[in-house]
Design an enzyme around this catalytic site. Structure first.
Site, PDB file in Angstrom:
ATOM      1  N   SER A  14      28.117 -12.641 -13.414  1.00  0.00           N
ATOM      2  CA  SER A  14      28.043 -13.168 -15.102  1.00  0.00           C
ATOM      3  C   SER A  14      29.553 -12.550 -15.538  1.00  0.00           C
ATOM      4  O   SER A  14      29.656 -12.788 -17.015  1.00  0.00           O
ATOM      5  CB  SER A  14      27.193 -11.704 -15.614  1.00  0.00           C
ATOM      6  N   TYR A 150      31.066   6.536  -7.204  1.00  0.00           N
ATOM      7  CA  TYR A 150      31.632   5.335  -6.876  1.00  0.00           C
ATOM      8  C   TYR A 150      32.267   5.259  -5.435  1.00  0.00           C
ATOM      9  O   TYR A 150      32.054   4.176  -4.792  1.00  0.00           O
ATOM     10  CB  TYR A 150      32.595   4.782  -8.192  1.00  0.00           C
ATOM     11  N   LYS A 154      31.680   2.873  -2.180  1.00  0.00           N
ATOM     12  CA  LYS A 154      32.488   1.964  -1.607  1.00  0.00           C
ATOM     13  C   LYS A 154      32.844   2.291  -0.250  1.00  0.00           C
ATOM     14  O   LYS A 154      33.250   1.371   0.704  1.00  0.00           O
ATOM     15  CB  LYS A 154      33.771   1.609  -2.415  1.00  0.00           C
TER      16      LYS A 154
END
Length: 293
Positions: A14, A150, A154
């Site tokens: 998006s 985060y 990852k």
């Protein structure tokens, strides 16, 4: 018999990296599917580039299963040549401030999402002897302050990709992990520290803003430039080729930093970069004689 048109799927399409990569795949003549939770921002992909857009929430199993059916219906076939797991969720909070819901949301999108997408769509990729790619991050390599969750997602996806690569070798499926540095996107986490945070001391607002805007303030590359490199990486992937590919500002340097620089030096450099020396001194003074409960 005419040659089959190759098919690509980009998740998280998006905006930013996903949007730009879907456009780049389309420009190169592939049949492109772009999935995201919001359809409206992807309308430009359909109107201007002929990309097939559809609603996809990688954190929802039924949504992922429906994505497989949708691709099969739209192509009339059972092939997926390029699967780009790009959907991502930021989470920039001190480790002791993050809530269960924030942890769950980040892992659902960044780890569990790609895992279920790969599992459900693997038959189509195997049929095509295709390529599976992931948007990794230098945050999975470097201990950036206030990035524990985060960074953990990852680092997890880096290792998942590394092992998936081994698992899929007998099927002639290639796996690549794009360790990403600075790219101009809107992934910045705009949520403030909670009012109860132990880090609420003088100077924290500026330091926290500096951390959240790390990519924006360090000359990030345009997503269109990043996307061209990523599509090249998909097209050039080979069995036994590179797993980790470095794209984005300072990606190669940061991706290898911890191998060559002592950890304590990296930590000091990060504290200096984000103006945290004064903040940490204030925290020490504030809580040195206070018993926390």
């Amino acid at each position: 018999m005419p040659e089959r048109q190759r098919v690509a799927l980009v998740t998280g399409a998006s905006s930013g990296i996903g949007l730009a990569t879907a456009i780049e795949f389309a420009k190169r003549g592939y049949k492109v599917f772009a999935g995201a939770r919001r359809l409206e921002p992807m309308q430009v992909l359909k109107d201007e580039y002929g990309v097939i857009i559809f609603q996809l929430d990688v954190s929802d199993l039924d949504s992922v299963k429906n994505a497989k059916k949708f691709i099969q219906e739209q192509t009339g076939d059972d092939y997926l040549d390029f699967l780009y797991n790009n959907a991502g969720q930021s989470c920039t909070f001190p480790a002791i401030d993050v809530t269960d819901e924030q942890v769950k949301q980040c892992f659902e999108v960044n780890v569990f999402g790609p895992v279920r997408v790969v599992r459900e769509l693997a038959p189509l990729v195997i049929n095509a002897k295709g390529v599976i790619g992931f948007t990794g991050s230098v945050s999975g390599c470097v201990p950036f302050p206030f990035s524990s969750i985060y960074s953990a997602t990852k680092a997890a996806i880096h290792q998942y990709a590394a092992t998936l690569r081994v698992d899929l070798k007998p099927f002639d499926v290639k796996v690549i992990n794009i360790v990403t540095g600075g790219v101009k996107t809107n992934i910045e986490d705009k949520r403030d520290l909670p009012s109860t945070s132990l880090y609420n001391v003088p100077g924290i607002k500026n330091a926290f803003d500096q951390r959240r805007q790390m990519a924006k303030k360090n000359n990030p590359i345009p997503p269109e430039v990043y996307a061209k490199g990523v599509v090249d990486d998909f097209e050039n992937a080979s069995l036994g080729g590179k797993l980790n590919i470095y794209r984005g500002r300072m990606a190669f340097f940061l991706g290898h930093l911890m191998y060559f620089v002592p950890r304590f030096i990296v930590e000091l450099a990060l504290l200096r970069k984000f103006g945290l020396f004064g903040v940490f001194d204030a925290i020490k003074q504030k809580y040195s004689k206070v018993k926390l409960q």
